[in-house]
Design an enzyme around this catalytic site. Structure first.
Site, mmCIF file in Angstrom:
data_model
loop_
_atom_site.group_PDB
_atom_site.id
_atom_site.type_symbol
_atom_site.label_atom_id
_atom_site.label_comp_id
_atom_site.label_asym_id
_atom_site.label_seq_id
_atom_site.Cartn_x
_atom_site.Cartn_y
_atom_site.Cartn_z
ATOM 1 N N GLY A 8 0.791 -1.230 0.000
ATOM 2 C CA GLY A 8 0.000 0.000 0.000
ATOM 3 C C GLY A 8 0.819 1.273 0.000
ATOM 4 O O GLY A 8 1.834 1.391 -0.685
ATOM 5 N N ILE A 9 0.380 2.237 0.799
ATOM 6 C CA ILE A 9 1.039 3.542 0.857
ATOM 7 C C ILE A 9 2.480 3.387 1.347
ATOM 8 O O ILE A 9 3.395 4.034 0.823
ATOM 9 C CB ILE A 9 0.253 4.493 1.779
ATOM 10 N N ASP A 48 7.230 -4.706 15.167
ATOM 11 C CA ASP A 48 5.875 -4.541 15.689
ATOM 12 C C ASP A 48 5.851 -3.154 16.324
ATOM 13 O O ASP A 48 6.436 -2.944 17.391
ATOM 14 C CB ASP A 48 5.574 -5.615 16.729
ATOM 15 N N ASN A 83 4.120 5.014 9.280
ATOM 16 C CA ASN A 83 3.020 4.715 8.367
ATOM 17 C C ASN A 83 2.151 3.554 8.834
ATOM 18 O O ASN A 83 0.970 3.490 8.492
ATOM 19 C CB ASN A 83 3.580 4.394 6.976
ATOM 20 N N TYR A 101 -10.542 4.083 15.121
ATOM 21 C CA TYR A 101 -9.613 4.510 14.070
ATOM 22 C C TYR A 101 -9.549 6.033 13.995
ATOM 23 O O TYR A 101 -8.468 6.630 13.969
ATOM 24 C CB TYR A 101 -10.055 3.934 12.725
ATOM 25 N N LYS A 126 -6.266 8.498 14.789
ATOM 26 C CA LYS A 126 -5.692 9.373 13.762
ATOM 27 C C LYS A 126 -5.755 10.842 14.182
ATOM 28 O O LYS A 126 -4.875 11.635 13.839
ATOM 29 C CB LYS A 126 -6.413 9.155 12.434
ATOM 30 N N ILE A 141 -7.577 6.538 -0.689
ATOM 31 C CA ILE A 141 -6.447 6.206 -1.544
ATOM 32 C C ILE A 141 -6.584 4.742 -1.941
ATOM 33 O O ILE A 141 -6.810 3.874 -1.076
ATOM 34 C CB ILE A 141 -5.102 6.414 -0.807
ATOM 35 N N THR A 172 -5.748 1.392 -2.202
ATOM 36 C CA THR A 172 -4.793 0.451 -1.627
ATOM 37 C C THR A 172 -5.419 -0.939 -1.659
ATOM 38 O O THR A 172 -6.607 -1.094 -1.987
ATOM 39 C CB THR A 172 -4.477 0.834 -0.172
ATOM 40 N N PRO A 173 -4.653 -1.976 -1.312
ATOM 41 C CA PRO A 173 -5.241 -3.325 -1.289
ATOM 42 C C PRO A 173 -6.478 -3.444 -0.400
ATOM 43 O O PRO A 173 -7.382 -4.233 -0.688
ATOM 44 C CB PRO A 173 -4.089 -4.185 -0.756
#
Length: 259
Positions: A17-18, A58, A81, A152, A156, A187, A189-190
């Protein structure tokens, strides 16, 4: 000359991904890149394909960061990231009413604790030179509320604020260590690709998901990586404590804006 020549850069969550796009962009710009990821097989495969080094990490484990500091005591750039949504299992609900405390903690452990530990590692590794760049991956969800992904969004938002605290702290110490956050929206991404699927209605599903985005499309991982290259480079030495939205204009207004 390559924009990151001579710089040692660490990227977390770099296997796909990113993160992978950032590793690839940094490598093209001449950086010595260390790709880290909790998924050792995927991380090692990506590093071999790109031509960089790999270390398993990790991000929520303090001992892993301590080990990284022992192995790599001096770096120039860190990109925090690595992150998770916590919504991978079918039926998972992270709204403020139904999210469990364990689910809340799991998301914050990776996203927020991982970023805190990464910033601490970077400061300790960069202060030897007295300069460097820390880039934290926040999200559009760190600026606005997300009822179905409360953990989430909270993590963030905290990354957004912590980035400013790190920037101010480093400036107070007289170090040229910059810290900024990037805030991507949708974006491709997978994760998104799997959600959309490859059925005959794929294009319609994609269009519906970005209907409220002014530019009417998903962003590309390469577009996020380009901003990371700028923030990592010596072209951005006066940019610190700021946030850059990569959202196709989404946060510039709303669906209720006059047409």
């Amino acid at each position: 000359m390559a924009r990151l020549a001579g710089k040692t850069c660490v990227v977390t969550g770099g296997a796909r991904g990113i993160g992978r796009a950032i590793v690839e962009a940094f490598h093209r710009e001449g950086a010595d890149v260390l790709l880290t990821d909790i998924d050792a097989p995927a991380g090692s495969e990506s590093a071999n394909a790109i031509g960089c080094r790999f270390e398993r990490l990790d991000v929520g484990e303090e001992a892993d960061w301590d080990r990284l500091l022992d192995l790599h005591p001096e770096i120039d750039v860190l990109v925090n990231n690595a992150g998770i949504t916590g919504l991978g299992e079918a039926g998972t609900r992270h709204d403020p009413e139904h999210a469990s405390l364990s689910e809340w903690h799991a998301v914050h452990r990776v996203n927020l604790d991982g970023t805190f530990l990464g910033c601490r590692y970077a400061i300790r590794a960069m202060k030897r030179k007295g300069e460097g760049a820390i880039i934290n991956m926040s999200s559009r969800s760190g600026v606005v509320g997300i009822p179905g992904a409360a953990a989430y969004a909270s993590s963030k938002a905290a990354i957004r604020n912590h980035s400013k605290s790190v920037a101010l702290y480093c400036a107070q110490q007289g170090w040229k260590i910059r810290c900024n956050s990037i805030h991507p929206a949708a974006i491709m991404t997978p994760i998104w690709d799997a959600m959309i699927g490859d059925g005959p209605d794929r294009q319609a599903r994609m269009a519906a998901l970005v209907a409220d985005t002014p530019v009417k499309r998903f962003g590309r991982v390469e577009e996020v990586a380009a901003v990371a290259v700028l923030l990592a480079s010596d072209e951005a030495t006066y940019i610190t404590g700021t946030e850059i939205d990569i959202d196709g204009g989404l946060l510039a207004g709303s669906a209720a804006s006059p047409g």
